[in-house]
Design a protein around this motif. Sequence first.
Motif, PDB file in Angstrom:
ATOM      1  N   GLU A  12       0.834  -1.202   0.000  1.00  0.00           N
ATOM      2  CA  GLU A  12       0.000   0.000   0.000  1.00  0.00           C
ATOM      3  C   GLU A  12       0.867   1.250   0.000  1.00  0.00           C
ATOM      4  N   LYS A  16      -3.722   3.214   0.164  1.00  0.00           N
ATOM      5  CA  LYS A  16      -4.404   2.612  -0.981  1.00  0.00           C
ATOM      6  C   LYS A  16      -3.505   1.555  -1.600  1.00  0.00           C
ATOM      7  N   LEU A  18      -1.226  -0.401  -3.877  1.00  0.00           N
ATOM      8  CA  LEU A  18      -0.305  -0.077  -4.963  1.00  0.00           C
ATOM      9  C   LEU A  18      -0.081  -1.301  -5.837  1.00  0.00           C
ATOM     10  N   ARG A  23      -2.099  -7.079 -10.186  1.00  0.00           N
ATOM     11  CA  ARG A  23      -1.319  -6.046 -10.873  1.00  0.00           C
ATOM     12  C   ARG A  23       0.066  -6.563 -11.235  1.00  0.00           C
ATOM     13  N   LYS A  49     -10.010  -2.365 -17.651  1.00  0.00           N
ATOM     14  CA  LYS A  49      -9.570  -2.651 -16.291  1.00  0.00           C
ATOM     15  C   LYS A  49      -8.045  -2.601 -16.199  1.00  0.00           C
ATOM     16  N   SER A  52      -6.885   1.041 -16.217  1.00  0.00           N
ATOM     17  CA  SER A  52      -7.092   1.791 -14.975  1.00  0.00           C
ATOM     18  C   SER A  52      -6.211   1.269 -13.844  1.00  0.00           C
ATOM     19  N   LEU A  53      -5.901  -0.014 -13.848  1.00  0.00           N
ATOM     20  CA  LEU A  53      -4.966  -0.532 -12.855  1.00  0.00           C
ATOM     21  C   LEU A  53      -3.585   0.091 -13.036  1.00  0.00           C
ATOM     22  N   ASP A  55      -2.849   2.809 -14.569  1.00  0.00           N
ATOM     23  CA  ASP A  55      -2.933   4.241 -14.283  1.00  0.00           C
ATOM     24  C   ASP A  55      -2.802   4.491 -12.787  1.00  0.00           C
ATOM     25  N   ALA A  56      -3.510   3.695 -11.993  1.00  0.00           N
ATOM     26  CA  ALA A  56      -3.453   3.852 -10.536  1.00  0.00           C
ATOM     27  C   ALA A  56      -2.046   3.556 -10.017  1.00  0.00           C
ATOM     28  N   VAL A  57      -1.437   2.509 -10.550  1.00  0.00           N
ATOM     29  CA  VAL A  57      -0.097   2.151 -10.094  1.00  0.00           C
ATOM     30  C   VAL A  57       0.879   3.299 -10.364  1.00  0.00           C
ATOM     31  N   LYS A  59       0.277   6.426 -10.746  1.00  0.00           N
ATOM     32  CA  LYS A  59      -0.011   7.636  -9.971  1.00  0.00           C
ATOM     33  C   LYS A  59       0.454   7.499  -8.524  1.00  0.00           C
ATOM     34  N   ARG A  60       0.379   6.275  -7.991  1.00  0.00           N
ATOM     35  CA  ARG A  60       0.694   6.092  -6.572  1.00  0.00           C
ATOM     36  C   ARG A  60       2.153   5.756  -6.304  1.00  0.00           C
TER      37      ARG A  60
END
Lengths: 112, 112
Positions: A12, A16, A18, A23, A49, A52-53, A55-57, A59-60
Amino acid sequence: MDYKIKSRIWIEADGKILLGEGRISLLKAIDETGSLSKAAKLIGMSYKKAWSLIDAVNKRAEMPVTTSSIGGKGGGGAELTEYGKSLVETFETINKNCWAFLDNQIKQSKLK
Amino acid sequence: MDYKIKSRIWIEADGKILLGEGRISLLKAIDETGSLSKAAKLIGMSYKKAWSLIDAVNKRAEMPVTTSSIGGKGGGGAELTEYGKSLVETFETINKNCWAFLDNQIKQSKLK
DNA sequence: AATCGTTATATCTAATCAAATATAACGCTA
DNA sequence: TAGCGTTATATTTGATTAGATATAACGATT
């Protein structure tokens, strides 16, 4: 007994998720195919999906985990950064060690 | 770094989940309150969900994990069997050991 | 016999999550 | 410049899950 012990680990950042197993397998598929859409198809995940996974990775994480290009030869592509490769490697190492540890734990317990 | 590693463990029987963290905390609440409905309220779970979880646990486990009575003094109640208590104890022990193991693993990794 | 708090169960609604569909932008290639 | 395969994104539909509500059965207690 046919009880089995299972586990999942994840990393995390800011509370959130990571990186988790899903992933990680997506990142490995990107490394193999050189493309996000091919990677998604390879592991039976919808492109949306997968996108967006990733993208989230990115960003974080403290540094980008993948790079991508649009257009050009073959339409574009995606690949792992060196940082991304090292994240995948450490995750998988710790995960395998955890499985071995739990196997050992259950052998020493009453569940056998 | 503010990366944190987390984990969940669970026990499966016949490929289906037998015990995870949620069911364990429900079992502990039953042990404390002597009642399924009070246990559900204590941990903020609907009675229906609590009941179906306990039903699944008792059907999949090799021996009953809880006993219950309907009617009578106080309307009835539920409590853990000795087998249930030992399952809870071994689960929690292994889970704590796993956390400690992972803490150690991440200290030895590049993630620090 | 009436009351009470509980277990046990079905049914319906709401909310969340996954899947499918559609479309724009891009840059090499022919 | 027209076509191709890809990234990037929004929107809508479907499915699964959680939540709320209702009700019967039960047996000690009064």
